[in-house]
Design a protein around this motif. Structure first.
Motif, mmCIF file in Angstrom:
data_model
loop_
_atom_site.group_PDB
_atom_site.id
_atom_site.type_symbol
_atom_site.label_atom_id
_atom_site.label_comp_id
_atom_site.label_asym_id
_atom_site.label_seq_id
_atom_site.Cartn_x
_atom_site.Cartn_y
_atom_site.Cartn_z
ATOM 1 N N TYR A 80 -94.435 -68.494 50.488
ATOM 2 C CA TYR A 80 -93.104 -69.104 50.482
ATOM 3 C C TYR A 80 -92.117 -68.392 51.412
ATOM 4 O O TYR A 80 -91.093 -68.962 51.773
ATOM 5 N N LEU A 110 -87.323 -68.218 50.436
ATOM 6 C CA LEU A 110 -87.479 -68.264 48.987
ATOM 7 C C LEU A 110 -86.313 -67.603 48.268
ATOM 8 O O LEU A 110 -85.888 -66.510 48.630
ATOM 9 N N PRO A 117 -89.422 -65.906 41.362
ATOM 10 C CA PRO A 117 -89.023 -66.905 42.351
ATOM 11 C C PRO A 117 -88.457 -68.141 41.660
ATOM 12 O O PRO A 117 -88.808 -68.444 40.514
ATOM 13 N N LEU A 119 -88.472 -72.004 41.739
ATOM 14 C CA LEU A 119 -89.355 -73.027 42.290
ATOM 15 C C LEU A 119 -89.160 -74.375 41.605
ATOM 16 O O LEU A 119 -88.549 -74.461 40.550
ATOM 17 N N ARG A 120 -89.734 -75.397 42.212
ATOM 18 C CA ARG A 120 -89.731 -76.748 41.639
ATOM 19 C C ARG A 120 -91.074 -77.001 40.960
ATOM 20 O O ARG A 120 -92.114 -76.689 41.534
ATOM 21 N N LEU A 178 -95.025 -75.901 49.942
ATOM 22 C CA LEU A 178 -94.484 -74.535 50.014
ATOM 23 C C LEU A 178 -93.071 -74.549 50.593
ATOM 24 O O LEU A 178 -92.174 -73.887 50.064
ATOM 25 N N HIS A 233 -90.560 -75.556 48.235
ATOM 26 C CA HIS A 233 -90.563 -74.631 47.100
ATOM 27 C C HIS A 233 -91.142 -75.229 45.821
ATOM 28 O O HIS A 233 -90.609 -75.026 44.731
ATOM 29 N N PHE A 234 -92.253 -75.950 45.949
ATOM 30 C CA PHE A 234 -92.960 -76.446 44.771
ATOM 31 C C PHE A 234 -93.876 -75.347 44.243
ATOM 32 O O PHE A 234 -94.451 -74.573 45.015
ATOM 33 N N ASP A 235 -94.011 -75.299 42.950
ATOM 34 C CA ASP A 235 -94.829 -74.287 42.286
ATOM 35 C C ASP A 235 -96.301 -74.681 42.362
ATOM 36 O O ASP A 235 -96.830 -75.311 41.460
ATOM 37 N N ALA A 272 -92.006 -67.624 37.110
ATOM 38 C CA ALA A 272 -91.037 -68.232 38.032
ATOM 39 C C ALA A 272 -90.044 -69.028 37.202
ATOM 40 O O ALA A 272 -90.294 -69.350 36.037
ATOM 41 N N ASP A 279 -87.830 -72.481 36.812
ATOM 42 C CA ASP A 279 -87.739 -73.902 37.175
ATOM 43 C C ASP A 279 -86.332 -74.154 37.715
ATOM 44 O O ASP A 279 -85.346 -73.925 37.028
#
Length: 129
Positions: free
Chosen positions: A11, A16, A50, A52-53, A106, A109-111, A121, A123
């Motif tokens: 990321y 990130l 991090p 992330l989505r 990536l 920023h998707f998990d 991480a 949400d």
């Protein structure tokens, strides 16, 4: 499972965002990453997470760099993503998507490593504006 550099490194080219809790309190300052042998130890000591989505956001409108779009619609135009439609969005078998699509996940920023569900991480949807 614990958060390791291998989870964060993909990321990093895409800016990130991290939540960092140190023994001295939370901080949002930028820091230089020293990828030495004890880096993974520092991850756990400082409680770095991090932001992330979740993959479930693939079908929702998101905003990245001021542009609003539905990620699945953007990826669906690529012929190599055809197998993704066969899977529920809570799980994507990454062997069926192209490198381009994986790189897009990536960048947005998707998990892709399941960090949110493992408590490693945050949400992005749970954060207050």
């Amino acid at each position: 499972m614990k958060l390791e550099l291998k989870h964060l490194a993909p990321y990093l080219p895409y800016g990130l965002n991290l939540k960092i809790n140190t023994p001295f309190g939370a901080t949002d300052r930028k820091f230089e990453i020293d990828c030495g042998h004890d880096f993974n130890l520092h991850l756990s000591e400082c409680n770095i997470k991090p932001i992330l989505r979740p993959l479930s956001d693939l079908t929702k409108e998101i905003e990245v760099n001021g542009e609003k779009f539905v990620p699945y619609e953007m990826l669906n135009y690529k012929p190599t993503i055809k197998h993704v439609a066969d899977y529920p969005f809570s799980f994507i078998d990454l062997q069926y998507i192209s490198y381009y699509s994986f790189d897009c996940l990536l960048e947005w920023h998707f998990d892709v490593f399941g960090l949110i569900e493992n408590g490693l991480a945050i949400d992005i949807n749970t954060l207050k504006e």
